[in-house]
Design an enzyme around this catalytic site. Structure first.
Site, short mmCIF file in Angstrom:
data_model
loop_
_atom_site.label_atom_id
_atom_site.label_comp_id
_atom_site.label_asym_id
_atom_site.label_seq_id
_atom_site.Cartn_x
_atom_site.Cartn_y
_atom_site.Cartn_z
N ASN A 1 -13.64 87.41 -21.54
CA ASN A 1 -14.09 88.79 -21.71
C ASN A 1 -13.16 89.50 -22.70
OD1 ASN A 1 -14.14 91.67 -21.28
ND2 ASN A 1 -15.46 91.30 -19.53
N HIS B 1 -11.06 94.26 -23.59
CA HIS B 1 -9.79 94.99 -23.73
C HIS B 1 -9.14 94.83 -25.09
CE1 HIS B 1 -10.42 96.66 -19.92
NE2 HIS B 1 -10.48 95.48 -19.34
N HIS C 1 -18.83 93.77 -22.09
CA HIS C 1 -19.55 94.79 -21.32
C HIS C 1 -19.77 95.99 -22.22
CE1 HIS C 1 -19.53 97.32 -17.30
NE2 HIS C 1 -20.59 97.54 -18.04
N ARG D 1 -20.59 99.44 -22.12
CA ARG D 1 -20.70 100.48 -21.10
C ARG D 1 -21.47 101.68 -21.66
NH1 ARG D 1 -16.90 99.60 -16.60
NH2 ARG D 1 -17.63 101.62 -15.84
N ARG E 1 -16.74 102.92 -23.93
CA ARG E 1 -15.28 103.10 -23.93
C ARG E 1 -14.55 101.92 -24.58
NH1 ARG E 1 -14.05 102.66 -17.50
NH2 ARG E 1 -15.61 104.29 -17.50
N HIS E 2 -15.16 100.74 -24.58
CA HIS E 2 -14.51 99.63 -25.29
C HIS E 2 -15.48 99.02 -26.31
CE1 HIS E 2 -16.07 97.67 -21.69
NE2 HIS E 2 -15.05 98.05 -20.93
N GLU F 1 -22.74 91.89 -20.44
CA GLU F 1 -22.70 92.63 -19.17
C GLU F 1 -23.21 94.05 -19.42
OE1 GLU F 1 -18.65 90.50 -17.43
OE2 GLU F 1 -18.65 92.63 -17.91
N THR G 1 -12.82 100.43 -13.76
CA THR G 1 -13.47 99.15 -14.05
C THR G 1 -14.64 99.00 -13.08
OG1 THR G 1 -13.11 96.75 -14.22
CG2 THR G 1 -11.85 97.90 -12.52
N THR G 2 -15.37 97.89 -13.16
CA THR G 2 -16.54 97.72 -12.29
C THR G 2 -16.07 97.50 -10.86
OG1 THR G 2 -17.57 96.66 -14.20
CG2 THR G 2 -18.72 96.47 -12.11
N GLU H 1 -23.13 86.40 -9.96
CA GLU H 1 -21.68 86.37 -10.16
C GLU H 1 -21.07 87.11 -8.98
OE1 GLU H 1 -20.04 87.37 -14.04
OE2 GLU H 1 -18.13 87.96 -13.11
N HIS I 1 -13.55 88.81 -11.78
CA HIS I 1 -12.91 90.13 -11.67
C HIS I 1 -11.50 90.00 -11.13
CE1 HIS I 1 -12.47 94.44 -11.64
NE2 HIS I 1 -13.58 94.47 -12.34
N GLY I 2 -10.55 90.40 -11.96
CA GLY I 2 -9.16 90.51 -11.53
C GLY I 2 -8.40 89.20 -11.48
N1 PXP Z 1 -17.19 89.89 -14.42
C1 PXP Z 1 -17.79 91.08 -14.49
C2 PXP Z 1 -19.22 91.17 -14.12
C3 PXP Z 1 -17.09 92.22 -14.94
O1 PXP Z 1 -17.72 93.40 -15.00
C4 PXP Z 1 -15.76 92.07 -15.34
C5 PXP Z 1 -15.01 93.25 -15.86
O2 PXP Z 1 -15.61 93.72 -17.01
C6 PXP Z 1 -15.18 90.80 -15.26
C7 PXP Z 1 -15.90 89.72 -14.77
C8 PXP Z 1 -13.77 90.53 -15.71
O3 PXP Z 1 -12.89 91.22 -14.91
P1 PXP Z 1 -11.37 91.29 -15.36
O4 PXP Z 1 -11.34 92.04 -16.66
O5 PXP Z 1 -10.71 92.01 -14.24
O6 PXP Z 1 -10.89 89.87 -15.51
#
Ligand code: PXP
Length: 270
Positions: free
Chosen positions: A19, A22, A55, A57, A61-62, A82, A112-113, A163, A206-207
């Site tokens: 992803n 950032h 993503h 949005r 924002r990004h 996304e 964040t989501t 997911e 995520h995370g």
């Molecule tokens: N999967 C989805 C669906 C997300 O929305 C995000 C954050 O944009 C991620 C994965 C990745 O999360 P992270 O940036 O915390 O690794």
């Protein structure tokens, strides 16, 4: 279950979706053109990213609309777009025709989501979006918590993929809360199992992070959140952004991607 002729359990490791949001966050901090997320995506592919995830949005924002068009032109691996389930986003996806789409909930004020989609509560809307995007040629995934009711609803809505949101697991891992980590992992494992039994291709994200990025005082030898999730045999893809781009500050993007890929492969073969 088969997917593109391959049994999920036969995959050597989950595919890695990198992803790049950032990179755009840093660019947008100065409002200019550097660093360019498309350049990062090209390098990510060279470094072994299987999928490029972003993503778009509602507040841009990004990632911005012009980034999406440039990614579509430049990137040879599948794009995973996304987006929130809004008419605006569905129209942009239909126009872009990415290989993959992951539908996510979106609240303007969130950092964040923060949670998964409520597929149960918004069933008709999700079902319509799945049909619309499948007709446009995209493979659709729904981003949901590892909640049996949501997983079953995703299957009924016609999504080929889900997911599972690993945010709570990742937060427990960062906080060093072993009991919560174990219970979140058990919940995720059950979710993956249910997804498989319903014929869904199941992803996670995520995370997720690596252990040598833990703060001082924590052991880099403890299993990483990435490894814990990658070890689940039916997780077909991991989507990782923040901790990968954060790690790249210290080791470079190419190395960061190699490190996450190696971790996933090691975990799958341990
Ligand atoms: N999967 C989805 C669906 C997300 O929305 C995000 C954050 O944009 C991620 C994965 C990745 O999360 P992270 O940036 O915390 O690794």
């Amino acid at each position: 279950m088969t997917f593109s002729g391959t049994h999920l359990a036969d995959l050597q490791a989950p595919l890695l979706g990198v992803n790049i949001d950032h990179v755009a966050t840093v660019r947008n901090a100065r409002g200019g053109v550097f660093p360019d997320p498309v350049r990062a995506a090209l390098l990510a592919v060279e470094a072994g990213a299987d999928i490029v995830t972003f993503h778009l949005r509602e507040d841009r924002r990004h990632i911005r609309d012009e980034d999406v068009a440039r990614l579509k032109q430049a990137i040879a691996v599948p794009l995973n777009f996304e987006a929130a389930v809004t008419d605006e986003m569905l129209a942009i996806i239909e126009q872009t025709r990415p290989e993959h789409v992951c539908l996510v909930p979106e609240r303007r004020q969130e950092v964040t989501t923060e949670g998964g989609l409520d597929v149960v509560g918004q069933f008709g809307r999700m079902q319509d979006a799945c049909a619309r995007l499948a007709a446009a040629g995209s493979r659709v995934s729904l981003f949901i918590g590892a909640d049996p009711a949501q997983i079953e609803a995703a299957a009924r809505a016609g999504a080929p993929c889900i997911e599972l949101h690993t945010g709570a697991l990742a937060n427990a891992w960062w906080a060093g809360d072993a009991a919560l980590l174990q219970s979140e992992l058990a919940r995720l494992r059950e979710g993956v199992r249910l997804g498989r039994s319903l014929g869904l291709r199941t992803h996670a994200g995520h995370g997720l992070a690596l252990s040598d990025d833990l703060p001082d005082g924590r052991s880099p030898s403890e299993p990483s959140s990435t490894a814990l999730v990658a070890a689940l045999p039916d997780v077909g893809e991991l989507h990782i952004g923040h901790a990968l781009i954060g790690r790249a500050v210290f080791v470079g993007l190419r190395q960061a991607i190699a490190d996450f890929k190696a971790e996933a492969i090691r975990a799958r073969h341990a």
